[in-house]
Design a protein around this motif. Structure first.
Motif, PDB file in Angstrom:
ATOM      1  N   TRP A 444      43.287  57.108  82.035  1.00  0.00           N
ATOM      2  CA  TRP A 444      44.389  57.364  82.956  1.00  0.00           C
ATOM      3  C   TRP A 444      45.604  56.572  82.514  1.00  0.00           C
ATOM      4  O   TRP A 444      45.494  55.391  82.181  1.00  0.00           O
ATOM      5  CB  TRP A 444      43.991  56.967  84.378  1.00  0.00           C
ATOM      6  N   GLN A 445      46.766  57.212  82.559  1.00  0.00           N
ATOM      7  CA  GLN A 445      47.992  56.530  82.144  1.00  0.00           C
ATOM      8  C   GLN A 445      48.838  56.145  83.354  1.00  0.00           C
ATOM      9  O   GLN A 445      48.965  56.909  84.317  1.00  0.00           O
ATOM     10  CB  GLN A 445      48.817  57.409  81.204  1.00  0.00           C
ATOM     11  N   VAL A 446      49.420  54.959  83.292  1.00  0.00           N
ATOM     12  CA  VAL A 446      50.293  54.464  84.360  1.00  0.00           C
ATOM     13  C   VAL A 446      51.659  55.125  84.216  1.00  0.00           C
ATOM     14  O   VAL A 446      52.303  55.029  83.172  1.00  0.00           O
ATOM     15  CB  VAL A 446      50.431  52.934  84.281  1.00  0.00           C
ATOM     16  N   SER A 450      55.290  54.021  89.255  1.00  0.00           N
ATOM     17  CA  SER A 450      54.493  52.897  89.744  1.00  0.00           C
ATOM     18  C   SER A 450      55.384  51.741  90.188  1.00  0.00           C
ATOM     19  O   SER A 450      56.505  51.564  89.690  1.00  0.00           O
ATOM     20  CB  SER A 450      53.533  52.433  88.649  1.00  0.00           C
ATOM     21  N   LEU A 457      48.761  57.118  88.689  1.00  0.00           N
ATOM     22  CA  LEU A 457      48.050  57.391  87.443  1.00  0.00           C
ATOM     23  C   LEU A 457      48.047  58.883  87.139  1.00  0.00           C
ATOM     24  O   LEU A 457      48.058  59.719  88.050  1.00  0.00           O
ATOM     25  CB  LEU A 457      46.615  56.878  87.540  1.00  0.00           C
ATOM     26  N   TRP A 524      47.298  52.632  79.256  1.00  0.00           N
ATOM     27  CA  TRP A 524      46.161  53.502  79.538  1.00  0.00           C
ATOM     28  C   TRP A 524      45.020  52.690  80.146  1.00  0.00           C
ATOM     29  O   TRP A 524      44.732  51.582  79.692  1.00  0.00           O
ATOM     30  CB  TRP A 524      45.679  54.189  78.263  1.00  0.00           C
TER      31      TRP A 524
END
Length: 540
Positions: A444-446, A450, A457, A524
């Protein structure tokens, strides 16, 4: 009762209905269980946060399962009347849904007495139960991006009043000029759990607007800029002048505990270990307020002689003297600044947030017992602005400068995947078996959306639900992985809402929360479930 795991220091008690929930809450408040830190009631659940050193989930389940919930909770003697202009933009639509006239909606809404069942969503927001049984309408299919302060709304069988302007999906039927939240009050939230509430139609009552508190927000702005001017400093008081703020710099300490009844979560430093170390390095108490800055760009000029320390993210630190000389400074070490010296924090090479503590502590006023800035609830000191003068308190004569561990190997970077241990629950069974497996196997990528509220994510495939129904709002824990309809999870961080209406598939283990608070945008993640989801049994 059902007992569901939330984290290593929290569990969720699920009951049949609101009446049972309030009965259990009353029992736990009358005879508190040892080790319990906070209770967050909701429509059909109570989130129980506890100290693992003082008790265990198994012991709490055994004790709670034995409580008598057959008795109805006693109602408060406090009655609050809320005057309303019934001109909300959803009034006609609500009437159409119910098959009655708008006038009948108003008559039914004002004709019943409500009880504050629980609080959450935002400071001062109360979920009101007990209205006319026909006033049961779904939330809007598409939430509004902004609902004004004082808006009176319906959602399911609950009524509520928005204490401040915010996004929301409730059906708005009117607006009140009465302040739901006012930090000038000894008890900022007007409505407390158990209070009785009655709505009054201003159009049919002899109530003059001048008799009502004229602001619907009641929210005094965070610390006024005048408190950070040179004139606010005492004679010969040392200070740090803000030359640049970076992306966001705020005051943080260890947070404001025990304010769930006001609808306020803890907030506090995203990396609490780094905050404690910074304070220890300059001889402060570990819970003293420090500056939390994200990314690079913060510049502070010393007025008078000060001692500072910077911890957290691996960021370059530079000192520029008043006559223009410049050199690098060490991290995780106390540094003496002479009058006119400027400390600059550069872009982190690893991690995301730095903490700046000053010997003696910052001269900043606490709000509700804490100097933490809650960016979602707008509680606490305002973020720093260029030109602010941050007064420094005199150091205690008994203060001892400490030492710190310089290890930074575990700080998250963009180059390496960050692994976070996860406790599955409380709503893991709301998701398909494929989605549960995908949480751990997919990375999962931030995303750039955020912030201190949470890490948003994005994964290649979403987390699909097995149960598509609407989840009644329930307490959410720090570290919770809440999954909205998009199927892309949000990792709740320090400024997360106290309650939420989307299912939580799991929660980051408490010992990895500081690491989560240091994850930069673009990094990630992978999640490592430390045990499979299973209900907690009273027989354990």
């Amino acid at each position: 009762m059902r007992f569901l795991p939330v984290n290593l220091n929290a569990l969720l008690v699920e009951l049949a209905d609101l009446e049972q929930t309030l009965a259990l809450l009353a029992s736990l408040q009358r005879a508190p269980l040892p080790g319990v830190q906070e209770l967050v009631p909701a429509a059909r659940t109570i989130l129980v946060r506890f100290r693992p050193a003082a008790t265990s989930a198994a012991e709490l389940v055994r004790q709670i399962a034995g409580r008598d919930i057959s008795q109805r909770a006693e109602r408060s003697s406090t009655l609050v009347e809320i005057p309303v202009h019934y001109d909300g933009e959803d009034l006609a639509e609500v009437a159409q849904i119910l098959g009655i006239t708008p006038e009948e909606v108003v008559r039914r809404h004002t004709g019943s007495e409500y009880t504050v069942a629980f609080t959450g969503f935002a400071p001062g927001f109360a979920y009101l139960s007990g209205g006319h049984p026909s006033l049961n309408v779904p939330r809007r299919s598409t939430p509004r991006t902004r609902i004004p302060a004082g808006a009176v709304g319906l959602a399911g069988s609950f009524s509520g009043v928005y204490p401040q302007a915010s996004p929301g999906g409730w059906q708005i039927i009117g607006v009140t000029p009465l302040a739901m939240w006012d930090l000038d009050r000894a008890q900022p939230a007007l409505l407390q759990p158990g209070y009785r509430v009655r709505f009054v139609d201003i159009a049919t009552q002899s109530i003059a607007d001048s008799e009502i508190k004229p602001t619907a927000t009641g929210q005094k702005g965070p610390e006024n800029a005048a408190c950070r001017s040179a004139q606010a400093l005492a004679p010969d008081q040392a200070a740090l002048r803000v030359r640049a703020t970076g992306l966001l710099t705020v005051f943080q300490d260890l947070g404001r505990q025990g304010q769930a009844g006001q609808g306020v979560s803890e907030s506090g430093a995203m990396d609490q270990s780094a905050l404690k170390v910074a304070n220890r390095l300059v001889g402060n108490a570990s819970n003293a307020a420090a500056l939390e800055t994200v990314g690079g760009g913060l510049q502070l000029q010393s007025l008078g002689e000060t001692v500072v320390a910077v911890t957290g993210a691996d960021a370059p630190l530079d000192l520029t003297t008043a006559d223009g000389r410049r050199w690098s400074l060490p991290r995780h070490a106390p540094v003496a600044l002479a009058h006119g010296d400027t400390l600059a924090v550069g872009q982190p090479r690893a991690g995301a947030r730095c903490y700046v503590a000053v010997r003696g502590g910052f001269d900043v006023a606490a709000v509700m017992g804490s100097c933490a800035t809650d960016t979602l609830a707008h509680v606490g000191p305002a973020p720093l602005s260029v030109g602010d003068m941050l007064g420094v308190r005199p150091a205690s004569t008994s203060a001892v400068v400490g030492a710190a561990d310089l290890a930074t190997d575990d700080l998250p970077t963009l180059e390496q995947e960050v692994v976070l241990d996860v406790v599955m629950g409380p709503r893991t069974d709301w998701f398909t078996a494929e989605a549960i497996a995908r949480l751990a196997t997919q990375r999962w990528q931030v995303t750039p959306q955020s912030n201190r509220v949470g890490l948003r994510l994005a994964g290649e495939l979403p987390l699909d639900r097995a149960i598509s129904g609407e989840l009644p709002s329930e307490g959410t824990a720090l570290g919770a992985l809440q999954v909205p309809p998009s199927g892309q999870p949000v990792l709740f961080l320090a400024d997360h809402p106290l309650t939420g209406g989307y299912p939580v598939i799991g929660a980051v283990a408490p010992y990895h929360l500081d690491r989560a608070g240091q994850i930069p945008v673009g990094a990630w993640l992978r999640f490592n479930p430390i045990r499979p989801f299973a209900e907690l049994s009273p027989s354990v």
